[in-house]
Design a protein around this motif. Structure first.
Motif, mmCIF file in Angstrom:
data_model
loop_
_atom_site.group_PDB
_atom_site.id
_atom_site.type_symbol
_atom_site.label_atom_id
_atom_site.label_comp_id
_atom_site.label_asym_id
_atom_site.label_seq_id
_atom_site.Cartn_x
_atom_site.Cartn_y
_atom_site.Cartn_z
ATOM 1 N N TYR A 149 -4.326 -8.104 -5.118
ATOM 2 C CA TYR A 149 -4.563 -7.092 -4.105
ATOM 3 C C TYR A 149 -4.490 -8.102 -2.881
ATOM 4 O O TYR A 149 -5.369 -8.707 -2.452
ATOM 5 C CB TYR A 149 -5.514 -6.132 -4.318
ATOM 6 C CG TYR A 149 -5.647 -5.335 -5.512
ATOM 7 C CD1 TYR A 149 -4.658 -4.499 -5.871
ATOM 8 C CD2 TYR A 149 -6.803 -5.471 -6.377
ATOM 9 C CE1 TYR A 149 -4.563 -3.819 -6.936
ATOM 10 C CE2 TYR A 149 -6.841 -4.711 -7.448
ATOM 11 C CZ TYR A 149 -5.625 -3.955 -7.744
ATOM 12 O OH TYR A 149 -5.628 -3.089 -8.931
ATOM 13 N N LYS A 150 -3.544 -7.912 -2.156
ATOM 14 C CA LYS A 150 -3.007 -9.047 -1.274
ATOM 15 C C LYS A 150 -3.901 -8.722 0.123
ATOM 16 O O LYS A 150 -4.168 -9.822 0.986
ATOM 17 C CB LYS A 150 -1.369 -8.966 -0.816
ATOM 18 C CG LYS A 150 -0.532 -9.443 -1.969
ATOM 19 C CD LYS A 150 0.779 -8.884 -1.720
ATOM 20 C CE LYS A 150 1.591 -9.978 -0.737
ATOM 21 N NZ LYS A 150 2.928 -9.739 -0.794
ATOM 22 N N HIS A 151 -4.251 -7.617 0.520
ATOM 23 C CA HIS A 151 -5.009 -7.180 1.578
ATOM 24 C C HIS A 151 -6.356 -6.738 1.459
ATOM 25 O O HIS A 151 -6.806 -5.924 2.238
ATOM 26 C CB HIS A 151 -4.149 -6.067 2.512
ATOM 27 C CG HIS A 151 -2.902 -6.787 3.090
ATOM 28 N ND1 HIS A 151 -2.431 -7.726 3.829
ATOM 29 C CD2 HIS A 151 -1.561 -6.522 2.385
ATOM 30 C CE1 HIS A 151 -1.167 -7.986 4.105
ATOM 31 N NE2 HIS A 151 -0.528 -7.274 3.249
ATOM 32 N N ASP A 152 -6.971 -6.867 0.160
ATOM 33 C CA ASP A 152 -8.062 -6.419 -0.216
ATOM 34 C C ASP A 152 -8.080 -4.991 -0.356
ATOM 35 O O ASP A 152 -9.156 -4.178 -0.170
ATOM 36 C CB ASP A 152 -9.225 -7.010 0.625
ATOM 37 C CG ASP A 152 -9.349 -8.509 0.750
ATOM 38 O OD1 ASP A 152 -8.843 -9.293 -0.127
ATOM 39 O OD2 ASP A 152 -9.749 -8.749 1.661
ATOM 40 N N ILE A 153 -7.066 -4.442 -0.493
ATOM 41 C CA ILE A 153 -6.877 -2.880 -0.753
ATOM 42 C C ILE A 153 -6.043 -2.545 -1.777
ATOM 43 O O ILE A 153 -5.261 -3.335 -2.298
ATOM 44 C CB ILE A 153 -6.144 -2.397 0.425
ATOM 45 C CG1 ILE A 153 -6.650 -2.480 1.806
ATOM 46 C CG2 ILE A 153 -5.661 -1.033 0.208
ATOM 47 C CD1 ILE A 153 -5.895 -2.459 3.138
ATOM 48 N N ILE A 154 -6.666 -1.765 -2.775
ATOM 49 C CA ILE A 154 -6.168 -1.252 -4.226
ATOM 50 C C ILE A 154 -5.296 0.044 -3.517
ATOM 51 O O ILE A 154 -5.823 0.970 -3.237
ATOM 52 C CB ILE A 154 -7.271 -0.766 -5.067
ATOM 53 C CG1 ILE A 154 -8.140 -1.918 -5.300
ATOM 54 C CG2 ILE A 154 -6.484 -0.285 -6.448
ATOM 55 C CD1 ILE A 154 -9.413 -1.826 -6.261
ATOM 56 N N PRO A 155 -4.060 0.107 -3.636
ATOM 57 C CA PRO A 155 -3.072 1.062 -3.086
ATOM 58 C C PRO A 155 -2.887 2.295 -4.153
ATOM 59 O O PRO A 155 -1.765 2.663 -4.263
ATOM 60 C CB PRO A 155 -2.014 0.390 -2.926
ATOM 61 C CG PRO A 155 -1.807 -0.783 -3.908
ATOM 62 C CD PRO A 155 -3.203 -1.174 -4.214
#
Length: 468
Positions: free
Chosen positions: A364-370
């Motif tokens: 997760y590249k931006h610390d977000i699970i999309p």
């Protein structure tokens, strides 16, 4: 109870003795021998009866004492069980302890049961005979030869300054998962050494050529084997999914060449270069070593490095390479997430730091699970699983605080689009900040995409990866 039994037995013996004396005192008065014999027989019967009574009393007393002891033990055990507070959190802790024990025992037993030392060795100061004999002890469908080239790599991998001192502890976390996927795919588990030479078991590393993850996939190959690569998720960095993709890739390469050495070479430089090397020999080569000099220089070292990495992992103890625990939890579990979620939502609600979440979920590249239109996985330490489940409503209630614009469906759709990767060649006088402004990205993003530790250290001609 035992004192009462002893007193009763003593009284019975006393009565028997007195009665016997009475009978013996009457013998002189008896005139008929038959009458005396009858009295003696009767007395023996009474004595036998008394002995049976005594034995039964003793047995009953022993049984009662044993029963009392058992009841006391059960009462104590029940009291201990009742004293344990079997909350879900306690169950998580017990599960964590069990996983840790199983992991450590499996690691230790592998080296104790399957890694053996040669029984006979020649007197060889260069250690050639030792290295060669140890490689013969590694029984594998992959050919593990020994020669001067491999010796050089073994000495490098086993030196005091080798990366293996950092890698071996990481194998405790990554190799059980990698081995499981290799076994499922029907591949030799010795292929786990590929992850050592590809990435040093660093799932977030990116090469100058744009390859990334444990298995160093370039985006096109990653997508060809089913991995998602976009602005929000890069599954090349997902240890489990990238390992599954690597297994499929290696199986395809082996089916192409029917030789593990050639398959390993093709993994490094591509089937096209291997096919050119095969054609350049002018014969009908069937192994890596037959086409060695026709391969790219980097690929020539790939198979020797693989053999050396496998040797060093198997015999790390003999070379005084430590095998401590890795810097991430060994006991982990998986939950499924079906809503948009930021790591900060979790870290601010339960007792787990953001860095641990990043190490366990590097995809997760931006610390977000999309998780907008499909479900994603989240790896958590086993001892935090219940905390997450119990506090899930409180965690998701913080979405507006940490997610901001990402809650807009159109914004997320754009972010989830496939990533375009371009490269910038550093010119004299350029800074990372200037490059970031030129491409409308942040310096932090450039450092992450290029695995840079220091933003001020750029080289003229260096290729900078930019994701758009």
């Amino acid at each position: 109870m035992s004192k009462i039994v002893n007193r009763t037995i003593f009284a019975l013996f006393l009565c028997t003795a007195l009665f016997t004396q009475s009978v013996q005192a009457q013998w002189p008065k008896k005139t008929k021998k038959a009458q005396l014999q009858e009295q003696l027989d009767a007395e023996r019967q009474r004595a036998d009866s008394l002995l049976r009574v005594i034995e039964k009393m003793r047995a009953d007393a022993a049984a009662e004492e044993a029963k009392a002891a058992t009841e006391t033990s059960e009462d104590n055990l029940n009291a201990e069980v009742a004293a344990v507070d079997y909350t879900p959190a306690t169950a998580d802790s017990l599960a964590q302890a069990l996983q840790l024990t199983q992991t450590r025992e499996a690691f230790d037993s592998f080296f104790a049961d399957f890694i053996c030392e040669p029984t006979t060795l020649d007197d060889d100061k260069s250690l050639d005979s030792l290295y060669e004999a140890r490689l013969r002890c590694i029984v594998s469908p992959i050919n593990l030869p020994y020669n001067a080239i491999i010796r050089t790599y073994i000495k490098n991998y086993t030196s005091n300054y080798s990366m293996m001192h950092n890698v071996v502890p990481l194998t405790k976390y990554y190799f059980p998962m990698i081995d499981e996927e290799l076994i499922k795919a029907g591949l030799p588990i010795e292929l786990h050494a590929m992850a050592i030479i590809e990435s040093g078991l660093n799932p977030t590393i990116t090469s100058r050529a744009g390859a990334g993850g444990l298995w160093q996939f370039i985006p096109s190959t990653a997508r060809a084997y089913g991995l998602t690569v976009n602005s929000m998720v890069d599954e090349r960095f997902d240890p489990v999914k990238s390992t599954r993709a690597a297994c499929r890739f290696m199986k395809d390469l082996y089916n192409m060449y029917n030789d593990w050495g050639l398959a390993l070479a093709a993994y490094n430089c591509g089937p096209g270069n291997v096919n050119k090397a095969l054609a350049a020999t002018g014969g009908d080569p069937t192994s890596f070593w037959e086409v060695y000099w026709y391969l790219p220089s980097e690929t020539r070292g790939y198979v020797p490095a693989f053999v050396a990495a496998l040797y060093t992992y198997n015999y790390h103890q003999a070379h005084n390479i430590r095998s401590g625990n890795p810097p991430l939890p060994l006991a982990v579990d998986t939950v499924h997430v079906s809503r948009l979620l930021h790591f900060d939502q979790i870290a601010s609600t339960i007792d787990i730091d953001k860095q641990t979440l990043q190490m366990l979920n590097p995809q997760y590249k931006h610390d977000i699970i999309p998780a907008v239109d499909k479900t994603y996985t989240l790896i958590l330490p086993t001892n935090r699983l219940t905390d997450y489940i119990v506090n899930r409503d409180s965690i998701f209630a913080k979405d507006s605080l940490y997610l901001g614009d990402y809650l807009n469906p159109s914004t997320m759709a754009k972010k989830l689009a496939d990533t375009e990767v371009i490269y910038h060649k550093v010119k004299s006088g350029e800074t990372l900040g200037a490059i970031a402004r030129k491409y409308r990205v942040t310096t932090k993003q450039l450092m992450k995409w290029n695995n840079l530790k220091n933003a001020d250290k750029l080289r003229i001609g260096q290729r900078i990866r930019i994701e758009r």
